[in-house]
Motif scaffolding. Structure first.
Motif, PDB file in Angstrom:
ATOM      1  N   SER A  63      -4.735   5.431  52.933  1.00  0.00           N
ATOM      2  CA  SER A  63      -6.106   5.970  52.940  1.00  0.00           C
ATOM      3  C   SER A  63      -6.644   6.121  51.524  1.00  0.00           C
ATOM      4  O   SER A  63      -7.710   6.711  51.350  1.00  0.00           O
ATOM      5  N   THR A  64      -5.877   5.712  50.522  1.00  0.00           N
ATOM      6  CA  THR A  64      -6.221   5.813  49.094  1.00  0.00           C
ATOM      7  C   THR A  64      -6.201   7.259  48.581  1.00  0.00           C
ATOM      8  O   THR A  64      -6.729   7.540  47.517  1.00  0.00           O
ATOM      9  N   LEU A  67      -1.627   7.225  45.197  1.00  0.00           N
ATOM     10  CA  LEU A  67      -1.343   5.870  44.690  1.00  0.00           C
ATOM     11  C   LEU A  67       0.136   5.553  44.885  1.00  0.00           C
ATOM     12  O   LEU A  67       0.989   6.429  44.682  1.00  0.00           O
ATOM     13  N   VAL A  80      -5.467  -1.335  48.389  1.00  0.00           N
ATOM     14  CA  VAL A  80      -5.600   0.133  48.350  1.00  0.00           C
ATOM     15  C   VAL A  80      -5.680   0.682  46.926  1.00  0.00           C
ATOM     16  O   VAL A  80      -6.182   1.789  46.719  1.00  0.00           O
ATOM     17  N   VAL A  81      -5.204  -0.093  45.943  1.00  0.00           N
ATOM     18  CA  VAL A  81      -5.252   0.406  44.567  1.00  0.00           C
ATOM     19  C   VAL A  81      -6.533  -0.047  43.861  1.00  0.00           C
ATOM     20  O   VAL A  81      -7.236   0.770  43.272  1.00  0.00           O
ATOM     21  N   PRO A  84     -10.491   0.891  46.344  1.00  0.00           N
ATOM     22  CA  PRO A  84     -10.426   2.100  47.189  1.00  0.00           C
ATOM     23  C   PRO A  84     -11.695   2.378  47.992  1.00  0.00           C
ATOM     24  O   PRO A  84     -11.624   2.841  49.126  1.00  0.00           O
ATOM     25  N   ARG A  85     -12.871   2.084  47.411  1.00  0.00           N
ATOM     26  CA  ARG A  85     -14.124   2.358  48.139  1.00  0.00           C
ATOM     27  C   ARG A  85     -14.208   1.535  49.419  1.00  0.00           C
ATOM     28  O   ARG A  85     -14.557   2.029  50.482  1.00  0.00           O
ATOM     29  N   ARG A  88     -11.825   2.850  51.982  1.00  0.00           N
ATOM     30  CA  ARG A  88     -12.306   4.081  52.634  1.00  0.00           C
ATOM     31  C   ARG A  88     -13.398   3.792  53.658  1.00  0.00           C
ATOM     32  O   ARG A  88     -13.486   4.455  54.685  1.00  0.00           O
TER      33      ARG A  88
END
Ligand SMILES: Nc1ncnc2c1ncn2[C@@H]1O[C@H](COP(=O)(O)OP(=O)(O)OP(=O)(O)O)[C@@H](O)[C@H]1O
Length: 303
Positions: A63-64, A67, A80-81, A84-85, A88
């Motif tokens: 879900s970010t 990390l 995911v790294v 992130p936006r 999400r």
């Protein structure tokens, strides 16, 4: 591209351990030790594991919210790294139901508020809220304050909130905890419906029966990695779990119960019925449950 792809994720935490009455020393907790799994579109994946196995850490990384130290993961094709936006926007998260709702606002007002946070305009948020309240069977309570909602209604509202921006991937952390059987059945039916609409679902649960019913694939996590993975029925077969047959027999004036465990219930039942001396009053055959698979996998540490 799958809905979720996790590859060799590792996560360590610095923590303290007590030594004696007042002493403490620094330790490193290896929460994830090489976690890999995939979720396909239209599929529900159940992450099952004992306390401290790494389930919440996995959900937080996907879900970010955290990390990873090593490894990689994509959600809806986004990293995911580095993205992130986008990640999400792609997920709806159902955490413990009480988190984040405004007690004095109605269910509808809460949903509209969260819809606006996701960038919907007022009329989009209103119509989406109405649609989701109907889907969650909350239309009659839509204008009552959240604080008057029962636990089952709160869980349904939190699923509605997770769906407000129509995300393709949904994570649910123990969604039916504390629910009565009717409410948890309705949540399971809803998850089946979401799958039919092509959503990908990640479900963490201690309710193994629920996972068995809803999930297409189950990963048993222990010590921060998947130690066994497959369809619920496959896992049962690989562990060689046994069916239980119980036959109630009237012998003279007393009722006796014969209980046998077997991998081949049909053959064993034929054999038993051929041998029974007395009037058969009842037969019960119980399938091995995923709960038994879970306990066996964790204690064997087998692949
Ligand atoms: N912020 C943190 N700091 C230190 N250790 C942590 C932190 N978060 C998790 N851990 C440790 O990492 C390990 C995995 O924890 P995690 O919460 O992911 O497990 P879980 O499978 O979700 O457990 P549960 O079923 O109890 O919720 C545990 O040993 C836990 O104590």
């Amino acid at each position: 591209m799958g809905a979720v792809e996790a590859r060799e994720i590792k996560k360590r935490f610095a923590a303290f351990e007590r030594t004696g009455l007042i002493g403490r020393r620094r330790i490193v907790v290896n929460a994830l030790t090489g976690l890999s799994f995939d979720i396909r579109w239209g599929e529900a994946y159940g992450l099952l594991g004992p306390n401290g196995a790494g389930k919440s850490t996995a959900v937080k990384i996907l879900s970010t919210l955290l990390l990873p130290d090593e490894g990689s993961a994509t959600v809806n094709g986004f990293d995911v790294v580095s993205q992130p936006r986008e990640v999400r926007r792609s997920i709806g998260l159902v955490l413990y139901p009480d988190k984040g709702f405004y007690a004095r606002l109605s269910g509808r007002e809460n949903l509209v508020y969260f819809g606006r946070l996701y960038g919907l305009n007022k009329s989009e948020a209103d119509s989406r809220a109405t649609e989701l309240l109907k889907l969650m069977d909350l239309s009659n309570a839509a204008d009552r304050p959240y604080e008057e909602y029962s636990l089952g209604m709160r869980v349904r509202l939190s699923i509605a909130r997770a769906l407000i921006h129509d995300p393709p991937v949904i994570y649910l952390d123990e969604p039916t905890i504390g629910l009565d059987p009717i409410s948890s059945k309705s949540v399971r039916e809803l998850l089946m419906e979401l799958k039919k609409n092509g959503k990908a679902i990640l479900l963490t649960s201690h309710n193994l029966w629920e996972v068995e019913e809803v999930c297409d694939e189950v990963g048993i996590i222990n010590g921060g990695r998947i130690i066994m993975e497959g369809e619920p029925s496959e896992i049962k077969a690989r562990l060689g779990l046994k069916y239980v047959i119980e036959i109630d027999v009237n012998v003279g004036s007393s009722l006796r119960t014969l209980r046998v465990e077997t991998k081949d219930p049909a053959a064993e039942l034929r054999r038993l019925l051929g041998e029974v001396n007395g009037e058969v009053k009842g037969i019960k055959i119980r399938e091995p449950t995923l709960e038994e698979a879970f306990v066996a996998a964790v204690s064997n540490g087998r692949n």
